[in-house]
Enzyme design. Structure first.
Site, PDB file in Angstrom:
ATOM      1  N   TYR A  68       0.927  -1.164  -0.006  1.00  0.00           N
ATOM      2  CA  TYR A  68       0.128  -0.073   0.019  1.00  0.00           C
ATOM      3  C   TYR A  68       0.940   1.247  -0.055  1.00  0.00           C
ATOM      4  O   TYR A  68       1.899   1.390   0.325  1.00  0.00           O
ATOM      5  CB  TYR A  68      -0.979  -0.083   1.279  1.00  0.00           C
ATOM      6  CG  TYR A  68      -0.410   0.199   2.611  1.00  0.00           C
ATOM      7  CD1 TYR A  68      -0.310   1.615   3.165  1.00  0.00           C
ATOM      8  CD2 TYR A  68       0.097  -0.968   3.410  1.00  0.00           C
ATOM      9  CE1 TYR A  68       0.244   1.732   4.340  1.00  0.00           C
ATOM     10  CE2 TYR A  68       0.723  -0.640   4.557  1.00  0.00           C
ATOM     11  CZ  TYR A  68       0.784   0.687   5.009  1.00  0.00           C
ATOM     12  OH  TYR A  68       1.621   0.704   6.191  1.00  0.00           O
ATOM     13  N   CYS A  69       0.224   2.442  -0.464  1.00  0.00           N
ATOM     14  CA  CYS A  69       1.143   3.663  -0.573  1.00  0.00           C
ATOM     15  C   CYS A  69      -0.093   4.775  -0.594  1.00  0.00           C
ATOM     16  O   CYS A  69      -1.262   4.241  -0.279  1.00  0.00           O
ATOM     17  CB  CYS A  69       2.007   3.720  -1.609  1.00  0.00           C
ATOM     18  SG  CYS A  69       1.114   3.257  -3.460  1.00  0.00           S
ATOM     19  N   THR A  70       0.320   6.011  -0.717  1.00  0.00           N
ATOM     20  CA  THR A  70      -0.543   7.157  -0.580  1.00  0.00           C
ATOM     21  C   THR A  70      -1.761   6.998  -1.631  1.00  0.00           C
ATOM     22  O   THR A  70      -3.087   6.960  -1.145  1.00  0.00           O
ATOM     23  CB  THR A  70       0.147   8.326  -0.635  1.00  0.00           C
ATOM     24  OG1 THR A  70       1.392   8.507   0.093  1.00  0.00           O
ATOM     25  CG2 THR A  70      -0.912   9.604  -0.345  1.00  0.00           C
TER      26      THR A  70
END
Length: 294
Positions: A190-192
């Site tokens: 996951y990331c922004t």
């Protein structure tokens, strides 16, 4: 009254002439009074822009008219406001550049992009799909695809947070063998906003991680769906003047001030000129640091 918004967007798509697209995008943003950052490469576009809602909608409509950008992944969030000239308070200027990568892992030769997007990336999971996977499995591991300082104010519960200060350090971190014990588990990156995971999940798969997923739309879309009533804990770091965003009126404050240890989600640049990271700093310690350097 004009409404200030921030637009986060990207798409991986082959671009035959990124320099020509750069000129068009710069002129379009300037004509609409928009500020922010846009990166282009032969593999697509990645940007975040702030401005008046109507101007951002016009930008989006014209940008999506270009065939390569019709599949643009878009997220909206509240802006801090507009200045007297109608410009976004969250961005000091407009920057539109062409780079080797639209997200800087330092491995452009490992990325393969076709008309349908990234080839070889992890399986996409929307927020509901993520919860369904967790209901079915007990070997799911969250893998944070951001820099470690971003995780200082918010992260998924129990996530693995790699010890990286920049995105470019991920390749060496994966090659170090530190995470080989995860190769037989279900790994959710996951990331922004989702773009870093498009690349990271592919890098992991090519290194022998057998079951890799990417959270589609990133933390932003997960927060839109579940707010602070799901598996996310804390605030979300953002790369603009806002510093961080919260998803509800009951966001947990998980960050701890580097100066005094108090709970805080305020991010500030390190005052040491040799330090290029950001630190969690509460208002009181920030004021003391400013006074000490004035």
């Amino acid at each position: 009254m004009p409404v200030a918004k921030v637009l986060l967007f990207y798409v991986f798509a082959p671009l035959p002439d990124p320099d020509a697209v750069r000129l068009w995008q710069r002129d379009l943003c300037e004509s609409l009074g928009l500020r922010g950052r846009i990166l282009l490469s032969k593999d697509g576009i990645n940007g975040t822009l702030g401005g008046e809602l109507g101007a951002l909608k016009r930008y989006l409509r014209k940008t999506k008219d270009y065939a390569a950008f019709r599949g643009l992944d878009v997220k909206w969030s509240e802006g801090s406001g507009l200045d007297d000239d109608g410009g976004s308070l969250d961005f000091p200027r407009l920057s539109v550049r062409v780079r080797d990568e639209i997200v800087s892992f330092g491995a452009p030769e490992e990325l393969r992009v076709e008309a349908g997007g990234v080839v070889g990336g992890g399986e996409r999971l929307d927020p509901e799909g993520l919860h369904a996977l967790l209901d079915q499995r007990d070997d799911v591991v969250f893998f944070d695809g951001r820099n470690r300082f971003e995780a200082g104010i918010g992260r998924f519960r129990g996530a693995v947070v790699p010890d990286v200060a920049t995105t470019r350090e991920f390749v060496a971190e994966l090659d170090s063998g530190r995470y080989d014990h995860l190769k037989d588990k279900a790994v959710v990156t996951y990331c922004t906003g989702g773009i870093r995971c498009e690349v990271l999940s592919g890098l992991m798969r090519s290194r022998g991680f057998g079951e890799v997923y990417q959270l589609d739309g990133g933390v932003v879309r997960y927060g839109e769906r579940f707010g602070d009533d799901g598996l996310w804990e804390g605030s979300l770091y953002v790369f603009d003047g806002r510093g961080s965003v919260r998803f509800s009126d009951h966001t947990a404050v998980v960050g701890r001030c580097a100066g005094c240890g108090a709970a805080s989600d305020r991010m500030r640049n390190c005052t040491d000129v040799s330090c290029r990271e950001q630190l969690v700093v509460c208002e009181d310690c920030s004021a003391l640091a400013c006074a000490a350097h004035s």
